[in-house]
Design a protein around this motif. Structure first.
Motif, PDB file in Angstrom:
ATOM      1  N   THR A 188     -19.471 -33.369  30.009  1.00 15.13           N
ATOM      2  CA  THR A 188     -19.409 -34.392  31.053  1.00 15.13           C
ATOM      3  C   THR A 188     -18.461 -33.932  32.142  1.00 15.13           C
TER       4      THR A 188
ATOM      5  N   VAL B 172     -23.462 -36.337  33.101  1.00 11.87           N
ATOM      6  CA  VAL B 172     -23.681 -36.067  31.687  1.00 11.87           C
ATOM      7  C   VAL B 172     -24.640 -34.894  31.604  1.00 11.87           C
TER       8      VAL B 172
ATOM      9  N   ARG C   1     -23.336 -47.009  26.563  1.00 14.39           N
ATOM     10  CA  ARG C   1     -22.089 -46.997  27.325  1.00 14.39           C
ATOM     11  C   ARG C   1     -22.283 -47.240  28.817  1.00 14.39           C
ATOM     12  N   HIS C   2     -23.525 -47.202  29.291  1.00 10.33           N
ATOM     13  CA  HIS C   2     -23.729 -47.293  30.731  1.00 10.33           C
ATOM     14  C   HIS C   2     -25.036 -48.005  31.055  1.00 10.33           C
TER      15      HIS C   2
ATOM     16  N   LEU D 100     -18.085 -40.164  23.137  1.00 10.74           N
ATOM     17  CA  LEU D 100     -19.400 -40.000  23.773  1.00 10.74           C
ATOM     18  C   LEU D 100     -19.948 -38.607  23.512  1.00 10.74           C
TER      19      LEU D 100
ATOM     20  N   LEU E 226     -18.228 -44.081  31.468  1.00 10.02           N
ATOM     21  CA  LEU E 226     -18.385 -42.928  30.572  1.00 10.02           C
ATOM     22  C   LEU E 226     -17.106 -42.131  30.421  1.00 10.02           C
TER      23      LEU E 226
ATOM     24  N   VAL F   7     -25.624 -42.437  25.441  1.00 14.40           N
ATOM     25  CA  VAL F   7     -25.425 -42.710  26.867  1.00 14.40           C
ATOM     26  C   VAL F   7     -25.756 -44.166  27.179  1.00 14.40           C
TER      27      VAL F   7
END
Length: 171
Positions: A70, A8, A25-26, A56, A49, A22
């Protein structure tokens, strides 16, 4: 076995692990690098991601107020690159095109429509970089998108960042 996961890239004073787009999502960033101009690069293992790239990136750009990028690495063989800027919208490309196409051969989508050839990819990347206030190297971008074989595709991704104008890591 190579790396599977996402990088990212954004410009923000807030650390990546504090950016909602971020974090939601992770589970975590296992490597983090700062570059000049407030740019950050975070490495997130796994596919989470990549599954939600356009959303995102739009949320990341909205949250940081800057274009975002990304790179989803597949076993260090290829990188699916996605970028977003408020003015230019969403774009996609791939590094090590033949390997990328091999990973997509079972998909029912038109690979060439999803991932433009090197010339169009380099153009989209340069437009993104200019919108981010960077000075891209258009001929270098064309070269990196045209590379046909790489031992570690993520090294090409970092070369791409340099060519976009996101300078080397801060010491």
């Amino acid at each position: 076995m190579g790396f599977w996961g996402s990088y990212v890239v954004c410009r923000s004073q807030t650390p990546l692990d504090g950016i909602h787009a971020v974090v939601e999502r992770h589970d975590g960033i296992d490597e983090h690098e700062h570059r000049p101009g407030g740019w950050q690069i975070g490495r997130c293992p796994g596919p989470e991601l990549a599954d939600d790239g356009p959303a995102l990136l739009a949320e990341l750009a909205d949250e940081t107020g800057a274009p975002a990028l990304t790179g989803f690495v597949l076993d260090s063989d290829t990188v699916f690159v996605e970028g977003f800027s408020a003015g230019g919208g969403h774009w996609r490309a791939c590094l090590v095109r033949e390997a990328a196409e091999a990973y997509c051969e079972d998909d029912e989508e038109d690979f060439d429509a999803e991932f433009p050839p090197p010339e169009a990819a380099a153009h989209a990347a340069a437009v993104w970089a200019r919108e981010a206030g960077l000075l891209p190297d258009p001929s270098g971008l064309l070269e990196v998108f045209a590379v046909e074989d790489a031992f570690f595709a993520e090294e090409l991704f970092f070369r791409l960042l340099d060519l976009l104008g996101i300078g080397p890591a801060e010491q």
